[in-house]
Design a protein around this motif. Structure first.
Motif, PDB file in Angstrom:
ATOM      1  N   GLU A 178       1.072  -1.460   0.429  1.00 33.00           N
ATOM      2  CA  GLU A 178       0.159   0.298   0.050  1.00 33.00           C
ATOM      3  C   GLU A 178       1.147   1.635  -0.136  1.00 33.00           C
ATOM      4  O   GLU A 178       0.596   2.227  -0.379  1.00 33.00           O
ATOM      5  CB  GLU A 178      -0.927  -0.009   1.284  1.00 33.00           C
ATOM      6  CG  GLU A 178      -1.792   1.249   1.327  1.00 33.00           C
ATOM      7  CD  GLU A 178      -3.174   1.062   0.159  1.00 33.00           C
ATOM      8  OE1 GLU A 178      -2.897   2.571   0.192  1.00 33.00           O
ATOM      9  OE2 GLU A 178      -2.652   0.335  -0.859  1.00 33.00           O
ATOM     10  N   LEU A 179       1.963   1.072   1.065  1.00 35.45           N
ATOM     11  CA  LEU A 179       2.941   2.182   0.863  1.00 35.45           C
ATOM     12  C   LEU A 179       3.125   2.129  -0.628  1.00 35.45           C
ATOM     13  O   LEU A 179       3.650   3.887  -1.152  1.00 35.45           O
ATOM     14  CB  LEU A 179       4.016   1.974   1.911  1.00 35.45           C
ATOM     15  CG  LEU A 179       3.118   2.269   3.540  1.00 35.45           C
ATOM     16  CD1 LEU A 179       4.537   2.373   4.315  1.00 35.45           C
ATOM     17  CD2 LEU A 179       3.018   3.782   3.572  1.00 35.45           C
ATOM     18  N   LYS A 180       3.668   1.266  -1.005  1.00 39.17           N
ATOM     19  CA  LYS A 180       4.645   1.496  -2.798  1.00 39.17           C
ATOM     20  C   LYS A 180       3.667   1.993  -3.304  1.00 39.17           C
ATOM     21  O   LYS A 180       3.911   2.650  -5.006  1.00 39.17           O
ATOM     22  CB  LYS A 180       4.932   0.113  -2.860  1.00 39.17           C
ATOM     23  CG  LYS A 180       5.508   0.069  -3.969  1.00 39.17           C
ATOM     24  CD  LYS A 180       6.005  -0.873  -5.188  1.00 39.17           C
ATOM     25  CE  LYS A 180       7.088  -1.290  -5.965  1.00 39.17           C
ATOM     26  NZ  LYS A 180       7.218  -2.528  -6.457  1.00 39.17           N
ATOM     27  N   GLY A 198       4.855   9.692   8.732  1.00 33.99           N
ATOM     28  CA  GLY A 198       3.083   9.583   9.520  1.00 33.99           C
ATOM     29  C   GLY A 198       1.870  10.151   9.472  1.00 33.99           C
ATOM     30  O   GLY A 198       1.044   9.642  10.051  1.00 33.99           O
ATOM     31  N   THR A 199       1.947  11.490   8.185  1.00 32.31           N
ATOM     32  CA  THR A 199       1.172  10.371   7.837  1.00 32.31           C
ATOM     33  C   THR A 199      -0.220   9.712   7.039  1.00 32.31           C
ATOM     34  O   THR A 199      -1.215  10.140   7.374  1.00 32.31           O
ATOM     35  CB  THR A 199       0.699  12.276   6.389  1.00 32.31           C
ATOM     36  OG1 THR A 199       2.025  11.059   5.160  1.00 32.31           O
ATOM     37  CG2 THR A 199       1.313  13.564   6.507  1.00 32.31           C
ATOM     38  N   GLN A 200       0.483   8.679   6.965  1.00 33.44           N
ATOM     39  CA  GLN A 200       0.115   7.345   6.849  1.00 33.44           C
ATOM     40  C   GLN A 200      -0.259   6.692   8.040  1.00 33.44           C
ATOM     41  O   GLN A 200      -1.321   5.723   7.696  1.00 33.44           O
ATOM     42  CB  GLN A 200       1.270   6.464   5.830  1.00 33.44           C
ATOM     43  CG  GLN A 200       2.544   7.387   4.311  1.00 33.44           C
ATOM     44  CD  GLN A 200       0.433   7.546   3.569  1.00 33.44           C
ATOM     45  OE1 GLN A 200      -0.019   7.386   3.169  1.00 33.44           O
ATOM     46  NE2 GLN A 200       1.186   9.287   3.226  1.00 33.44           N
ATOM     47  N   LEU A 230      -3.762   1.153   7.182  1.00 26.19           N
ATOM     48  CA  LEU A 230      -3.203   2.932   6.919  1.00 26.19           C
ATOM     49  C   LEU A 230      -4.148   3.325   7.051  1.00 26.19           C
ATOM     50  O   LEU A 230      -5.677   3.239   6.950  1.00 26.19           O
ATOM     51  CB  LEU A 230      -2.105   2.939   5.950  1.00 26.19           C
ATOM     52  CG  LEU A 230      -0.898   1.816   5.733  1.00 26.19           C
ATOM     53  CD1 LEU A 230       0.010   2.339   4.189  1.00 26.19           C
ATOM     54  CD2 LEU A 230       0.729   2.031   6.528  1.00 26.19           C
ATOM     55  N   ALA A 231      -3.776   5.058   7.455  1.00 23.71           N
ATOM     56  CA  ALA A 231      -4.833   5.999   7.084  1.00 23.71           C
ATOM     57  C   ALA A 231      -5.756   5.993   5.652  1.00 23.71           C
ATOM     58  O   ALA A 231      -4.817   5.254   4.989  1.00 23.71           O
ATOM     59  CB  ALA A 231      -4.183   7.041   7.365  1.00 23.71           C
ATOM     60  N   PRO A 232      -7.382   5.789   5.249  1.00 28.53           N
ATOM     61  CA  PRO A 232      -6.931   6.310   4.503  1.00 28.53           C
ATOM     62  C   PRO A 232      -6.536   7.321   3.567  1.00 28.53           C
ATOM     63  O   PRO A 232      -5.827   8.192   3.902  1.00 28.53           O
ATOM     64  CB  PRO A 232      -9.147   6.889   4.274  1.00 28.53           C
ATOM     65  CG  PRO A 232      -8.792   6.461   5.894  1.00 28.53           C
ATOM     66  CD  PRO A 232      -8.314   6.032   7.244  1.00 28.53           C
ATOM     67  N   ALA A 266      -3.278  15.693   4.426  1.00 29.99           N
ATOM     68  CA  ALA A 266      -2.406  15.366   5.331  1.00 29.99           C
ATOM     69  C   ALA A 266      -0.769  16.043   4.875  1.00 29.99           C
ATOM     70  O   ALA A 266      -0.348  16.517   5.287  1.00 29.99           O
ATOM     71  CB  ALA A 266      -2.145  14.445   6.112  1.00 29.99           C
ATOM     72  N   LEU A 267      -0.477  14.746   3.561  1.00 32.37           N
ATOM     73  CA  LEU A 267       1.198  15.652   2.713  1.00 32.37           C
ATOM     74  C   LEU A 267       0.725  17.064   1.977  1.00 32.37           C
ATOM     75  O   LEU A 267       1.917  18.104   2.633  1.00 32.37           O
ATOM     76  CB  LEU A 267       0.498  14.996   1.879  1.00 32.37           C
ATOM     77  CG  LEU A 267       1.586  13.244   2.085  1.00 32.37           C
ATOM     78  CD1 LEU A 267       1.471  12.151   0.708  1.00 32.37           C
ATOM     79  CD2 LEU A 267       2.848  12.838   2.628  1.00 32.37           C
TER      80      LEU A 267
END
Length: 209
Positions: free
Chosen positions: A115-117, A158-160, A187-189, A196-197
């Motif tokens: 998901e981060l990728k 941290g936003t994730q 993770l955060a939606p 947030a970013l």
């Protein structure tokens, strides 16, 4: 008849001795009350007119300032606005994230890394946490990296995962570890994380009210 009694006067006006009839007019109490009320009303109208004149010349600025202050839009009198926060322009692709699972649940590190990728981060190592952290992260997660990661990489990553704690170690590399804790669910939606970013890159001036 006494010699002091004028001719033609008698009855209750008969004068005997040194006692004289009182001819004073009775006091008009109603009139006094009316005059007092009128004076109070006049004073009240004069005070109200003075307030209106003050508002007219001041433009009602004090009332507007108070209302705006309650809304969080105008800094308190004598207190300057707080300086804007330093923008964080670091992009997710510039951060290499190692994802480790410190929970008994399998597959969390792999799913979080994928998901981060998809969200633009560069993924490094993926696997289970070392013994120093395995089943020892009670929160949602732990961000671990060099001291230089505090301003930048930790903020972006941290936003994730809101609620993740951060800690530094002695590494000299720029990569950052995301260690999944026992309270982790996901993770955060994505929309919330993107918002947030954006806020990190464009911080708003915060009034010091």
């Amino acid at each position: 008849m006494s010699m002091l009694t004028p001719p033609g006067m008698g009855g209750k006006y008969r004068i005997t001795g040194d006692v004289y009839p009182r001819m004073r007019r009775p006091r008009n109490r109603r009139r006094i009350v009316v005059v007092a009320i009128a004076a109070v009303v006049a004073l009240g109208l004069a005070g109200w007119g003075t307030v209106q004149l003050i508002d007219a010349f001041s433009g009602g600025s004090e009332k507007e300032t108070t209302a705006s202050r309650k809304a969080g839009c105008v800094p308190a009198k004598g207190k300057p606005s707080a300086p804007p926060k330093t923008p964080v322009t670091l992009k997710p692709a510039q951060i290499t994230v190692n994802v480790y699972n410190a929970t008994p649940r399998g597959g969390l590190a792999k799913a979080a890394a994928e998901e981060l990728k998809a969200r633009g981060f560069t993924i490094g190592k993926v696997g289970n946490a070392t013994a120093a952290y395995d089943k020892k992260i009670p929160g949602a997660g732990l961000l671990l990296g060099a001291p230089g990661a505090v301003k930048g990489p930790f903020n972006v990553l941290g936003t994730q995962l809101p609620g993740a704690t951060a800690r530094t170690d002695t590494r000299s590399t720029a990569d950052v570890d995301l260690i999944i804790g026992t309270a982790y669910t996901s993770l955060a939606p994505r929309p919330a994380a993107e918002k947030a970013l954006t806020t990190l890159a464009n911080p708003a001036r915060t009034p010091a009210c």
